[in-house]
Design a protein around this motif. Structure first.
Motif, PDB file in Angstrom:
ATOM      1  N   PHE A 148       0.829  -1.202   0.000  1.00 18.49           N
ATOM      2  CA  PHE A 148       0.000   0.000   0.000  1.00 18.49           C
ATOM      3  C   PHE A 148       0.867   1.258   0.000  1.00 18.49           C
ATOM      4  O   PHE A 148       1.985   1.258   0.507  1.00 18.49           O
ATOM      5  CB  PHE A 148      -0.906   0.036   1.238  1.00 18.49           C
ATOM      6  CG  PHE A 148      -1.917  -1.069   1.312  1.00 18.49           C
ATOM      7  CD1 PHE A 148      -2.669  -1.427   0.201  1.00 18.49           C
ATOM      8  CD2 PHE A 148      -2.116  -1.758   2.496  1.00 18.49           C
ATOM      9  CE1 PHE A 148      -3.602  -2.449   0.278  1.00 18.49           C
ATOM     10  CE2 PHE A 148      -3.045  -2.770   2.584  1.00 18.49           C
ATOM     11  CZ  PHE A 148      -3.795  -3.127   1.469  1.00 18.49           C
ATOM     12  N   ASN A 149       0.302   2.335  -0.531  1.00 13.06           N
ATOM     13  CA  ASN A 149       0.905   3.654  -0.432  1.00 13.06           C
ATOM     14  C   ASN A 149      -0.206   4.673  -0.199  1.00 13.06           C
ATOM     15  O   ASN A 149      -1.360   4.301  -0.004  1.00 13.06           O
ATOM     16  CB  ASN A 149       1.723   3.985  -1.689  1.00 13.06           C
ATOM     17  CG  ASN A 149       0.891   3.857  -2.960  1.00 13.06           C
ATOM     18  OD1 ASN A 149      -0.249   4.315  -3.011  1.00 13.06           O
ATOM     19  ND2 ASN A 149       1.460   3.244  -3.990  1.00 13.06           N
ATOM     20  N   LYS A 150       0.130   5.959  -0.216  1.00 13.08           N
ATOM     21  CA  LYS A 150      -0.846   6.981   0.161  1.00 13.08           C
ATOM     22  C   LYS A 150      -2.057   7.012  -0.776  1.00 13.08           C
ATOM     23  O   LYS A 150      -3.147   7.408  -0.358  1.00 13.08           O
ATOM     24  CB  LYS A 150      -0.187   8.351   0.219  1.00 13.08           C
ATOM     25  CG  LYS A 150       0.371   8.857  -1.093  1.00 13.08           C
ATOM     26  CD  LYS A 150       1.007  10.233  -0.898  1.00 13.08           C
ATOM     27  CE  LYS A 150       1.579  10.778  -2.207  1.00 13.08           C
ATOM     28  NZ  LYS A 150       2.195  12.100  -2.007  1.00 13.08           N
ATOM     29  N   GLU A 151      -1.886   6.603  -2.034  1.00 17.42           N
ATOM     30  CA  GLU A 151      -3.023   6.595  -2.956  1.00 17.42           C
ATOM     31  C   GLU A 151      -4.086   5.584  -2.536  1.00 17.42           C
ATOM     32  O   GLU A 151      -5.273   5.770  -2.813  1.00 17.42           O
ATOM     33  CB  GLU A 151      -2.551   6.279  -4.383  1.00 17.42           C
ATOM     34  CG  GLU A 151      -1.873   7.428  -5.106  1.00 17.42           C
ATOM     35  CD  GLU A 151      -0.475   7.717  -4.596  1.00 17.42           C
ATOM     36  OE1 GLU A 151       0.180   6.767  -4.104  1.00 17.42           O
ATOM     37  OE2 GLU A 151      -0.038   8.882  -4.662  1.00 17.42           O
ATOM     38  N   ASP A 152      -3.679   4.524  -1.861  1.00 19.27           N
ATOM     39  CA  ASP A 152      -4.626   3.481  -1.468  1.00 19.27           C
ATOM     40  C   ASP A 152      -5.579   3.938  -0.380  1.00 19.27           C
ATOM     41  O   ASP A 152      -6.653   3.357  -0.210  1.00 19.27           O
ATOM     42  CB  ASP A 152      -3.874   2.232  -1.009  1.00 19.27           C
ATOM     43  CG  ASP A 152      -3.110   1.569  -2.140  1.00 19.27           C
ATOM     44  OD1 ASP A 152      -3.757   1.097  -3.087  1.00 19.27           O
ATOM     45  OD2 ASP A 152      -1.873   1.545  -2.082  1.00 19.27           O
ATOM     46  N   MET A 171      -2.947  12.547  14.007  1.00 24.07           N
ATOM     47  CA  MET A 171      -1.913  11.823  14.738  1.00 24.07           C
ATOM     48  C   MET A 171      -0.517  12.349  14.419  1.00 24.07           C
ATOM     49  O   MET A 171       0.486  11.855  14.926  1.00 24.07           O
ATOM     50  CB  MET A 171      -1.962  10.321  14.398  1.00 24.07           C
ATOM     51  CG  MET A 171      -3.240   9.613  14.778  1.00 24.07           C
ATOM     52  SD  MET A 171      -3.458   9.427  16.562  1.00 24.07           S
ATOM     53  CE  MET A 171      -4.976  10.373  16.768  1.00 24.07           C
ATOM     54  N   GLY A 172      -0.452  13.351  13.530  1.00 20.47           N
ATOM     55  CA  GLY A 172       0.852  13.888  13.129  1.00 20.47           C
ATOM     56  C   GLY A 172       1.583  12.998  12.156  1.00 20.47           C
ATOM     57  O   GLY A 172       2.818  13.029  12.086  1.00 20.47           O
ATOM     58  N   LEU A 173       0.835  12.208  11.390  1.00 23.33           N
ATOM     59  CA  LEU A 173       1.437  11.241  10.478  1.00 23.33           C
ATOM     60  C   LEU A 173       1.193  11.639   9.034  1.00 23.33           C
ATOM     61  O   LEU A 173       0.153  12.201   8.695  1.00 23.33           O
ATOM     62  CB  LEU A 173       0.861   9.841  10.720  1.00 23.33           C
ATOM     63  CG  LEU A 173       1.064   9.264  12.119  1.00 23.33           C
ATOM     64  CD1 LEU A 173       0.172   8.050  12.311  1.00 23.33           C
ATOM     65  CD2 LEU A 173       2.518   8.894  12.342  1.00 23.33           C
ATOM     66  N   GLN A 174       2.137  11.299   8.169  1.00 21.68           N
ATOM     67  CA  GLN A 174       2.003  11.528   6.737  1.00 21.68           C
ATOM     68  C   GLN A 174       2.717  10.410   5.998  1.00 21.68           C
ATOM     69  O   GLN A 174       3.880  10.106   6.286  1.00 21.68           O
ATOM     70  CB  GLN A 174       2.625  12.869   6.330  1.00 21.68           C
ATOM     71  CG  GLN A 174       1.888  14.094   6.857  1.00 21.68           C
ATOM     72  CD  GLN A 174       2.599  15.366   6.454  1.00 21.68           C
ATOM     73  OE1 GLN A 174       3.710  15.624   6.886  1.00 21.68           O
ATOM     74  NE2 GLN A 174       1.971  16.144   5.598  1.00 21.68           N
ATOM     75  N   THR A 175       2.028   9.810   5.031  1.00 23.04           N
ATOM     76  CA  THR A 175       2.639   8.702   4.299  1.00 23.04           C
ATOM     77  C   THR A 175       3.804   9.163   3.438  1.00 23.04           C
ATOM     78  O   THR A 175       4.708   8.375   3.142  1.00 23.04           O
ATOM     79  CB  THR A 175       1.605   8.007   3.393  1.00 23.04           C
ATOM     80  OG1 THR A 175       0.956   9.006   2.579  1.00 23.04           O
ATOM     81  CG2 THR A 175       0.568   7.267   4.185  1.00 23.04           C
ATOM     82  N   ASP A 176       3.800  10.415   3.016  1.00 26.48           N
ATOM     83  CA  ASP A 176       4.890  10.886   2.169  1.00 26.48           C
ATOM     84  C   ASP A 176       5.979  11.602   2.962  1.00 26.48           C
ATOM     85  O   ASP A 176       6.914  12.168   2.400  1.00 26.48           O
ATOM     86  CB  ASP A 176       4.358  11.811   1.071  1.00 26.48           C
ATOM     87  CG  ASP A 176       3.544  12.973   1.633  1.00 26.48           C
ATOM     88  OD1 ASP A 176       3.365  13.025   2.862  1.00 26.48           O
ATOM     89  OD2 ASP A 176       3.091  13.811   0.831  1.00 26.48           O
ATOM     90  N   LYS A 177       5.850  11.569   4.298  1.00 27.72           N
ATOM     91  CA  LYS A 177       6.835  12.232   5.152  1.00 27.72           C
ATOM     92  C   LYS A 177       8.183  11.517   5.109  1.00 27.72           C
ATOM     93  O   LYS A 177       9.239  12.123   5.175  1.00 27.72           O
ATOM     94  CB  LYS A 177       6.307  12.279   6.588  1.00 27.72           C
ATOM     95  CG  LYS A 177       7.248  12.925   7.593  1.00 27.72           C
ATOM     96  CD  LYS A 177       6.635  12.874   8.986  1.00 27.72           C
ATOM     97  CE  LYS A 177       7.589  13.431  10.026  1.00 27.72           C
ATOM     98  NZ  LYS A 177       7.041  13.328  11.401  1.00 27.72           N
ATOM     99  N   GLU A 178       8.145  10.211   4.990  1.00 27.27           N
ATOM    100  CA  GLU A 178       9.375   9.421   4.997  1.00 27.27           C
ATOM    101  C   GLU A 178       9.118   8.095   4.301  1.00 27.27           C
ATOM    102  O   GLU A 178       7.977   7.742   3.990  1.00 27.27           O
ATOM    103  CB  GLU A 178       9.819   9.155   6.437  1.00 27.27           C
ATOM    104  CG  GLU A 178       8.782   8.389   7.255  1.00 27.27           C
ATOM    105  CD  GLU A 178       9.192   8.192   8.706  1.00 27.27           C
ATOM    106  OE1 GLU A 178       9.641   7.087   9.020  1.00 27.27           O
ATOM    107  OE2 GLU A 178       9.051   9.137   9.484  1.00 27.27           O
TER     108      GLU A 178
END
Length: 411
Positions: A148-152, A171-178
């Motif tokens: 999975f990635n952010k598009e999913d 939650m302070g989270l981002q899939t593209d952050k790292e």
């Protein structure tokens, strides 16, 4: 040979109860959904516990939590062990949580007794597996393995119309952050409750899984015609409920005729207009089918859906279906399972080779890296319920097996 590993059974139970306190329900169950407040508190508290244990602790971009015990051999890949932190709504306190607690106790034991391993070991509290809040399951393991990635997660909402991306951001989270995908995993080991009654009925303390079944889920919609329940003669009806009942009966009957290890479930049904004195114009029901061989699933689905079309056409009605889950059957790693067999035999622990009828994170990792899945019994076979329970002595035996397994792999 009996095990010389000494684990405090009481401590295992205390750890389980401690984690169950985050999301405890009035029924005695646990509700801890992806990115909700109970989830946040549980992950942050586990972060603190891992830190206190001397592990290098960190979150990835989707909220998976890792506690790392560095190995002495630099550049070696990491042994990953753990399970998922999320639960179903009003679920039990062992599902997922036991695998995390067992891994943390095991790594703490190894660290205190033997010091640093040769290969690094990481305990993981996977952010999500159940799919209970958003219509996406295995988000934690799927992100680590690149499934999975952010598009999913784009366009996904929970029942309160909160978007997946908004819940992550709170939650302070981002899939593209790292970078979330890991390319440094040597193997994955998951301890889990069985969620079935086989081990208890056969008086076995450990189940060593060879395969995890494939799962296919469908929504089937039968379209007929609404009409008056009293004035419409039976031969003139286009009764969606009548035809749906025939389709369901056929689908479930075929299971026993095709393969003894095949299972199918119709768990949800919706009728429109859903009124006692009106013939249903539309009925939608779900079909969940599971087996560890893809060719058996293929044969079953082809046969059943061909019959569905034939029956509806003969009745002058329409049928359509949508497949919304297709998880492939996965074999666990031969070398890891053989090592687990050797360990339980040497320790003289009653065990059984088995196939898992439920999906687990090991199913996702199993297509990505060598993976092992080990079960402890579930009393009464009950799971996803406040009544979910595993005896302390069985929980402890599972921890002991995991300690020995990690020792032989890492030290």
């Amino acid at each position: 040979m009996k095990s010389s590993i000494d684990i405090d059974t009481k401590e295992v139970g205390e750890w389980i109860d401690w984690l169950a306190g985050f999301g405890h329900t009035k029924n005695g169950g646990v509700t801890r959904l992806l990115y909700d407040e109970n989830w946040r508190l549980a992950q942050n508290s586990l972060f603190q516990k891992m830190n206190e244990s001397g592990l290098k602790t960190y979150f990835d971009g989707v909220g998976n939590l890792f506690g790392r015990l560095d190995g002495t051999q630099k550049g070696e890949k990491t042994i990953l062990t753990g399970s998922h932190i999320d639960t179903v709504i009003d679920g039990g306190k062992y599902d997922g949580a036991y695998g995390i607690i067992a891994s943390l106790i095991a790594v703490n034991y190894l660290k205190k007794r033997y010091g640093s391993p040769q290969k690094s070991i990481e305990v993981v509290s996977l952010c999500e597996e159940e799919g209970s809040r958003f219509p996406l399951a295995f988000w934690g393991s799927g992100s680590i393995t690149g499934k999975f990635n952010k598009e999913d997660c784009s366009g996904l909402y929970d029942t309160k119309k909160v978007s997946f991306s908004h819940a992550m951001k709170t939650m302070g989270l981002q899939t593209d952050k790292e970078q979330v995908k890991r390319d440094d995993i040597d193997c994955f080991i998951e301890m889990h409750i069985e969620q079935g009654a086989v081990l208890e009925k056969e008086k076995k303390s450990i189940g060593i899984v060879s395969h995890i079944v494939g799962q296919r889920r469908f929504s089937i919609k039968v379209k007929g015609e609404s009409n008056h329940a009293g004035t419409t003669p039976m031969p003139y009806r286009k009764d969606s409920m009548h035809i749906a009942a025939e389709l369901i009966t056929y689908a479930l009957k075929q299971v026993t005729e095709i393969d003894s290890q095949l299972v199918a479930t119709v768990g949800r049904i919706l009728a429109i207009p859903n009124v006692p004195n009106v013939i249903a114009k539309e009925v939608t029901f779900t079909l969940d089918v599971r087996h560890h061989q893809e060719e058996v699933l293929d044969y079953y689905c082809e046969k059943v859906f061909a019959c569905f079309e034939q029956k509806c056409k003969a009745a002058g009605m329409n049928v359509e279906w949508e497949q919304w889950l297709d998880v492939k059957a996965v074999a666990m790693d031969d070398k890891l399972t053989e090592l687990a067999y050797t360990i339980v035999q040497e320790m003289d622990i009653p065990y059984r080779k088995m196939i898992s009828g439920a999906g687990h994170d090991a199913q996702v990792f199993g297509t990505y890296c060598p993976t092992a899945l080990v079960f402890v019994p579930s009393v009464g076979g009950i799971s996803h319920s406040p009544k979910e329970y595993t005896k302390l002595e069985d929980l402890t035996r599972g921890v002991i097996v995991l300690i020995e397994l990690l020792y032989r792999l890492a030290y």
